[in-house]
Write an enzyme that holds these catalytic residues in place. Structure first.
Site, PDB file in Angstrom:
ATOM      1  N   ASN A   1       0.822  -1.098  -0.060  1.00  0.00           N
ATOM      2  CA  ASN A   1      -0.039   0.010   0.111  1.00  0.00           C
ATOM      3  C   ASN A   1       0.885   1.149   0.145  1.00  0.00           C
ATOM      4  OD1 ASN A   1      -1.802   1.928   0.455  1.00  0.00           O
ATOM      5  ND2 ASN A   1      -2.152   1.306   2.597  1.00  0.00           N
ATOM      6  N   TRP A   2       0.983   1.851  -1.108  1.00  0.00           N
ATOM      7  CA  TRP A   2       1.792   2.785  -1.292  1.00  0.00           C
ATOM      8  C   TRP A   2       1.469   4.514  -0.599  1.00  0.00           C
ATOM      9  CZ3 TRP A   2       4.077   2.502  -7.088  1.00  0.00           C
ATOM     10  CH2 TRP A   2       4.556   1.173  -7.151  1.00  0.00           C
ATOM     11  N   LYS A   3       0.040   4.203  -0.219  1.00  0.00           N
ATOM     12  CA  LYS A   3      -0.516   5.531   0.235  1.00  0.00           C
ATOM     13  C   LYS A   3      -0.312   6.722  -0.339  1.00  0.00           C
ATOM     14  CE  LYS A   3      -0.194   3.052   4.762  1.00  0.00           C
ATOM     15  NZ  LYS A   3      -0.322   3.245   6.245  1.00  0.00           N
TER      16      LYS A   3
ATOM     17  N   HIS B   1      -9.625   0.965   4.734  1.00  0.00           N
ATOM     18  CA  HIS B   1      -8.500   1.271   5.240  1.00  0.00           C
ATOM     19  C   HIS B   1      -8.617   2.024   6.558  1.00  0.00           C
ATOM     20  CE1 HIS B   1      -4.502   2.361   6.513  1.00  0.00           C
ATOM     21  NE2 HIS B   1      -3.910   1.205   5.655  1.00  0.00           N
TER      22      HIS B   1
ATOM     23  N   GLU C   1      -6.932   4.483   7.980  1.00  0.00           N
ATOM     24  CA  GLU C   1      -6.774   6.011   7.723  1.00  0.00           C
ATOM     25  C   GLU C   1      -8.173   6.503   7.158  1.00  0.00           C
ATOM     26  OE1 GLU C   1      -3.093   5.305   5.592  1.00  0.00           O
ATOM     27  OE2 GLU C   1      -2.105   4.912   7.411  1.00  0.00           O
TER      28      GLU C   1
ATOM     29  N   GLU D   1      -5.547  -5.289  10.325  1.00  0.00           N
ATOM     30  CA  GLU D   1      -4.441  -4.132  10.596  1.00  0.00           C
ATOM     31  C   GLU D   1      -4.671  -3.563  11.809  1.00  0.00           C
ATOM     32  OE1 GLU D   1      -2.473  -2.970   6.889  1.00  0.00           O
ATOM     33  OE2 GLU D   1      -4.159  -1.679   6.838  1.00  0.00           O
TER      34      GLU D   1
ATOM     35  N   GLY E   1       2.483   2.037  10.657  1.00  0.00           N
ATOM     36  CA  GLY E   1       3.355   3.009  10.472  1.00  0.00           C
ATOM     37  C   GLY E   1       3.989   3.304  11.868  1.00  0.00           C
TER      38      GLY E   1
ATOM     39  N   SER F   1       3.390  -2.309  10.216  1.00  0.00           N
ATOM     40  CA  SER F   1       4.600  -2.330  10.423  1.00  0.00           C
ATOM     41  C   SER F   1       5.264  -3.863   9.964  1.00  0.00           C
ATOM     42  CB  SER F   1       5.112  -1.965  11.725  1.00  0.00           C
ATOM     43  OG  SER F   1       4.575  -0.699  11.878  1.00  0.00           O
TER      44      SER F   1
ATOM     45  N   GLY G   1       2.795  -1.199   4.225  1.00  0.00           N
ATOM     46  CA  GLY G   1       2.768   0.283   3.939  1.00  0.00           C
ATOM     47  C   GLY G   1       4.235   0.669   3.728  1.00  0.00           C
ATOM     48  N   GLY G   2       4.606   1.176   4.730  1.00  0.00           N
ATOM     49  CA  GLY G   2       6.177   2.066   4.461  1.00  0.00           C
ATOM     50  C   GLY G   2       7.054   1.157   3.992  1.00  0.00           C
TER      51      GLY G   2
HETATM   52  P1  PGA Z   1       2.755   0.151   7.588  1.00  0.00           P
HETATM   53  O1  PGA Z   1       1.255   0.310   6.979  1.00  0.00           O
HETATM   54  O2  PGA Z   1       3.156  -1.195   7.018  1.00  0.00           O
HETATM   55  O3  PGA Z   1       3.469   1.608   7.229  1.00  0.00           O
HETATM   56  O4  PGA Z   1       2.617  -0.006   9.191  1.00  0.00           O
HETATM   57  C1  PGA Z   1       0.285  -0.888   6.803  1.00  0.00           C
HETATM   58  C2  PGA Z   1      -0.970  -0.198   6.226  1.00  0.00           C
HETATM   59  O5  PGA Z   1      -1.360   0.768   6.526  1.00  0.00           O
HETATM   60  O6  PGA Z   1      -1.283  -0.950   5.294  1.00  0.00           O
END
Ligand code: PGA
Length: 251
Positions: free
Chosen positions: A9-11, A95, A97, A167, A173, A212, A233-234
């Site tokens: 997930n590149w956000k 998601h 967020e 998640e 993150g 993470s 994500g990251g």
């Molecule tokens: P993260 O994000 O790996 O940076 O914790 C995961 C996500 O939000 O899908």
């Protein structure tokens, strides 16, 4: 046997230049034929990524879509039918967020899930609890309610063509990862909840862990019986790290 899936997930990251670099880095990765791999760039970069990863055995998805499946008068939104036309195969739905920072409700998540499937795409439904909810002992209730809203509105059979991602919000993150045991407990509960409706569907659906995930913790997490890969994500913004996570899912 469930086929592992690792999704990046590149956000809201990337420029044309950095995306081009990431595409090149991904093309250099040796990926296992036994693992499905997908990336979710920002909407703006989906076409660039689809073109750049042609032939690389990496699926491309979107991070969100409109509640209405078909194109129309809805300024600023992107319809699942447009994502399908562009060449996407998956869409993230719900998601945390979007739920927490943008106020997306369970009802909207349900509509988006249905919109995605109605266009022949696969929804990747994200569920998870906040730290406050975990500390209050409400993890399974919160995750269960998020999952139940989809089951109750759309039925169990929709999970034949869907993926679930657990998640924990506190692990996203933050560098804090759920322990493999903490994650397994929730994954098993998700599968048990689906199994109450249909055991076959529950056994076949892939449940990914996100929060993470890194190359350093992926093997342990993916080794748990109900964890079928990761939503990353990251670490997915680094091609070598992401490649190592994908390989961990095949080991
Ligand atoms: P993260 O994000 O790996 O940076 O914790 C995961 C996500 O939000 O899908």
């Amino acid at each position: 046997m469930r086929r592992p899936l690792v999704a990046g997930n590149w956000k809201m990251h990337g420029t044309r230049a950095s995306v081009a670099e990431l595409i090149n880095g991904l093309r250099e990765q040796v990926l296992s034929a036994d693992v499905d791999v997908a990336v979710f760039p920002s909407c703006l970069h989906i076409v660039q990524v689809l073109d750049g990863l042609r032939g690389a055995n990496v699926e491309v998805g979107a991070q969100d879509c409109a509640v209405d499946p078909m194109q129309g008068a809805l300024t600023g939104e992107v319809a699942a039918s447009q994502l399908q036309d562009a060449g996407c195969s998956l869409v993230l739905v719900g998601h945390s967020e979007r739920r927490l920072l943008l106020g997306e409700t369970d009802a909207e998540v349900v509509r988006k899930f249905a919109a995605v499937q109605s266009c022949g795409l696969i929804p990747l439904l994200c569920v998870g609890e906040t730290l406050e909810q975990r500390e209050a002992g409400k993890t399974l209730a919160v995750v269960g309610a998020q999952l139940a809203s989809v089951i109750e509105a759309l039925g169990i059979d929709v999970f034949v063509r869907a993926v679930v991602a657990y998640e924990p919000v506190w692990a996203i993150g933050s560098g804090l990862t759920a322990s493999p045991e903490q994650a397994q407990e929730v994954h098993a509960a998700i599968r048990a909840q689906l199994a109450e409706q249909n055991v076959e569907v529950a056994c076949a659906v892939r449940v990914l862990y996100g929060g993470s995930v890194k190359a350093a913790n992926a093997v342990e997490l993916f080794g748990m019986p109900d964890i079928d890969g990761g939503l990353v994500g990251g670490a997915s913004l680094n091609a070598d790290e992401f490649g190592a996570i994908c390989r961990a899912a095949g080991s």
